[in-house]
Design an enzyme around this catalytic site. Structure first.
Site, PDB file in Angstrom:
ATOM      1  N   ALA A  16     121.542 -55.510  60.164  1.00 38.12           N
ATOM      2  CA  ALA A  16     122.037 -56.328  59.051  1.00 38.12           C
ATOM      3  C   ALA A  16     121.257 -57.626  58.951  1.00 38.12           C
ATOM      4  O   ALA A  16     121.817 -58.716  58.912  1.00 38.12           O
ATOM      5  CB  ALA A  16     123.531 -56.620  59.235  1.00 38.12           C
ATOM      6  N   GLY A  17     119.931 -57.494  58.903  1.00 44.99           N
ATOM      7  CA  GLY A  17     119.079 -58.671  58.855  1.00 44.99           C
ATOM      8  C   GLY A  17     118.490 -58.929  57.494  1.00 44.99           C
ATOM      9  O   GLY A  17     119.074 -58.577  56.464  1.00 44.99           O
ATOM     10  N   ASP A  40     125.768 -53.384  62.459  1.00 52.34           N
ATOM     11  CA  ASP A  40     124.983 -54.175  63.403  1.00 52.34           C
ATOM     12  C   ASP A  40     125.814 -54.349  64.665  1.00 52.34           C
ATOM     13  O   ASP A  40     127.060 -54.420  64.592  1.00 52.34           O
ATOM     14  CB  ASP A  40     124.638 -55.537  62.796  1.00 52.34           C
ATOM     15  CG  ASP A  40     123.441 -56.197  63.467  1.00 52.34           C
ATOM     16  OD1 ASP A  40     122.372 -56.251  62.844  1.00 52.34           O
ATOM     17  OD2 ASP A  40     123.585 -56.653  64.617  1.00 52.34           O
ATOM     18  N   GLU A 164     109.392 -51.492  53.528  1.00 57.46           N
ATOM     19  CA  GLU A 164     109.785 -52.523  52.565  1.00 57.46           C
ATOM     20  C   GLU A 164     108.571 -53.372  52.207  1.00 57.46           C
ATOM     21  O   GLU A 164     107.696 -53.609  53.037  1.00 57.46           O
ATOM     22  CB  GLU A 164     110.918 -53.388  53.125  1.00 57.46           C
ATOM     23  CG  GLU A 164     110.654 -54.019  54.486  1.00 57.46           C
ATOM     24  CD  GLU A 164     109.907 -55.319  54.424  1.00 57.46           C
ATOM     25  OE1 GLU A 164     109.810 -55.884  53.311  1.00 57.46           O
ATOM     26  OE2 GLU A 164     109.410 -55.773  55.462  1.00 57.46           O
ATOM     27  N   GLU A 168     110.179 -62.853  51.005  1.00 59.17           N
ATOM     28  CA  GLU A 168     111.380 -63.683  51.095  1.00 59.17           C
ATOM     29  C   GLU A 168     111.334 -64.774  50.038  1.00 59.17           C
ATOM     30  O   GLU A 168     110.301 -65.371  49.787  1.00 59.17           O
ATOM     31  CB  GLU A 168     111.495 -64.269  52.500  1.00 59.17           C
ATOM     32  CG  GLU A 168     111.824 -63.195  53.518  1.00 59.17           C
ATOM     33  CD  GLU A 168     112.020 -63.765  54.909  1.00 59.17           C
ATOM     34  OE1 GLU A 168     112.691 -64.814  55.027  1.00 59.17           O
ATOM     35  OE2 GLU A 168     111.512 -63.164  55.860  1.00 59.17           O
ATOM     36  N   ASN A 227     100.188 -55.943  54.185  1.00 61.22           N
ATOM     37  CA  ASN A 227     100.385 -57.299  54.708  1.00 61.22           C
ATOM     38  C   ASN A 227      99.084 -57.901  55.228  1.00 61.22           C
ATOM     39  O   ASN A 227      98.845 -59.105  55.093  1.00 61.22           O
ATOM     40  CB  ASN A 227     101.445 -57.288  55.809  1.00 61.22           C
ATOM     41  CG  ASN A 227     102.852 -57.326  55.243  1.00 61.22           C
ATOM     42  OD1 ASN A 227     103.059 -57.649  54.077  1.00 61.22           O
ATOM     43  ND2 ASN A 227     103.833 -56.975  56.055  1.00 61.22           N
ATOM     44  N   CYS A 279     106.368 -61.105  59.195  1.00 64.63           N
ATOM     45  CA  CYS A 279     105.557 -59.901  59.003  1.00 64.63           C
ATOM     46  C   CYS A 279     104.054 -60.083  59.156  1.00 64.63           C
ATOM     47  O   CYS A 279     103.405 -59.287  59.837  1.00 64.63           O
ATOM     48  CB  CYS A 279     105.841 -59.312  57.615  1.00 64.63           C
ATOM     49  SG  CYS A 279     107.504 -58.634  57.435  1.00 64.63           S
TER      50      CYS A 279
END
Length: 466
Positions: A16-17, A40, A164, A168, A227, A279
């Site tokens: 649940a991050g 979590d 993903e 952010e 990335n 990341c």
């Protein structure tokens, strides 16, 4: 792939991050006929998701949670029950860089992933689709498949990769209007069926041409490469910022000039004190380790240089602060604006601000740090994880500011480390009047009105500009 009926489908997400919470919230919002449960092992984390004060800040997230929570979106610490009930299990656990052992400092630590897989294998009583959502090394699915296959009940699992691609601060927009959704799976009939099932979930709101399907290994590698390429652009323009300062060129003008070339484009050409977040560095180092493992040492060195340039930029900016302030900042009050690694998020993981603050504190400056979304607890945790502030009296040298104007009273300098929009709107005439003179501004994000600040009387130093 043919779109399947989703009525009655149940999804569980382990973790649940920053990825699991927002991703599952959007799926629940777009798929009201699907039950989504986020679990979590941290009861504190789950309690926060079930409260009005969510554990992460992301524009638009609160409204979605409020609309879906208790309807078809649930947060629970009962992992076993949610896993057993689910048809699809997303695994979104943390995969940090290893701190010890083989591959330390480069390889991903898959301990949490393996624990998740063993839990899934132990409690599942029927076939499941298991989806890699965490960023993992190439061929992780192969290892996880072996762990899952070792279950004593003979339960069948199909593993998919669905990385993903969130940024952010814009995560909700990225999820609701994605450039693409990537799904990788085994090139078998069972794999094709599992891919079709997951495609049907995203097809609720994503156009078919934006849902890409590949084999497992291509999907896993694509995330690392994406990335790495983005971080490479940041390090590239940051390297040019140093040259601009030496030659009298303006890095913003250079970035605009090359960004108008359609072959290059304008995104990720904003110079700064350096990239951060959970990341970029982790994924590049993972890529480096992968290349080394295959004997591709020149390729590994190439990508390692992207991280090296990022470290150089943070070090260069920090040194400039000390040099311009007469080579001594001991006992001087310096106001730090921003600690999150970027605006519109409270995430401090790998934030360049931690490095800069560490450098200034080792010079015994007294820092008054203000960030609208970061708590003192988060700051101290980030310092601790990097073994920063050794030998520093933290309570004396790191002050958590709640009022910028009060913090600036008798300050010698202002250092901008996060590009929060509000920082450019302050009353700088009022701030200048309250500061020691000369009053310095070091803009690590190039967001302030530099010419106006100079007219007021500030000595301004920006990145990539004389």
């Amino acid at each position: 792939f043919k779109t399947l009926k989703m009525s009655g489908l149940k999804i569980c997400c382990l973790g649940a991050g920053y990825v699991g919470g927002p991703t599952m919230a959007v799926i629940a919002s777009k798929c009201p006929d699907i039950k989504v449960t986020v679990v979590d092992i941290s009861e504190k984390q789950i309690a926060a998701w079930n409260s009005d004060k969510l554990p992460i800040y992301e524009p638009g997230l609160h409204d979605i949670i409020q609309a879906c929570r208790g309807r078809n979106l649930f947060f629970s610490s009962d992992c076993d029950r949610a896993i057993d009930e689910a048809d699809i299990i997303f695994v979104s656990v943390n995969t940090p860089t290893k701190l010890f052992g083989v591959g330390a400092g480069r390889a991903a630590d898959l301990k949490n992933w393996e624990l998740a897989a063993r839990t899934i294998g132990r409690v599942s009583n029927g076939p499941k689709i298991v989806v890699e959502k965490s960023t993992v090394p190439v061929r992780t699915a192969e290892s996880i498949a072996r762990v899952l296959a070792s279950n004593e009940k003979g339960t069948k699992f199909t593993i998919l990769s669905n990385p993903e691609f969130l940024a952010e601060g814009t995560a909700i927009r990225d999820l609701t209007k994605p450039d693409r959704v990537l799904i990788g799976g085994p090139e078998t009939p069972e794999g094709a069926q599992a891919i079709a099932t997951l495609v049907s979930v995203y097809a609720h709101w994503v156009a078919p041409e934006r849902i890409l399907t590949t084999n497992l290994w291509s999907s896993e590698l694509s995330k690392l490469v994406a990335n790495a390429f983005l971080a490479q652009r940041i390090s590239s323009i940051n390297s040019i910022s140093a040259l601009c300062e030496a030659t009298g060129a303006n890095v913003d003008q250079v970035a605009h000039a090359i960004g108008t070339d359609s072959r290059i484009g304008s995104k990720f050409l904003q110079t700064s004190v350096g990239f951060g977040g959970s990341c970029f560095q982790k994924d590049i180092l993972n890529l480096v380790y992968l290349c080394e493992g295959f004997g591709l040492h020149e390729v590994a060195d190439y990508w390692r240089s992207v991280v090296d340039m990022n470290e150089y930029q943070k070090r260069r900016f920090s040194k400039k602060i000390v040099e311009k302030m007469f080579n001594t900042i001991s006992g001087k009050r310096i106001v730090v604006l921003g600690f999150a690694f970027k605006k519109d998020t409270g995430d401090t993981r790998e934030t360049p601000a931690a490095y800069v603050c560490e450098y200034l504190c080792q010079e015994r400056a007294v820092l008054h740090v203000f960030d609208p979304q970061v708590t003192r607890e988060q700051m101290i945790r980030e310092f601790t994880e990097h073994n920063f502030l050794q030998g520093v009296d933290v309570d004396r040298h790191i002050v958590t500011a709640t009022d910028v104007y009060e913090a600036c009273q008798a300050a010698h300098a202002i250092v901008v480390l996060t590009e929060w929009d509000e920082f450019a709107s302050y009353d700088f005439e009022r701030i200048f009047a309250s500061m020691e003179k000369p009053a310095f501004v070091f803009d690590g994000r190039n967001i302030l009105p530099h010419n106006r600040l100079r007219e007021i009387g500030f000595e301004v130093h920006a990145i990539g500009k004389c």
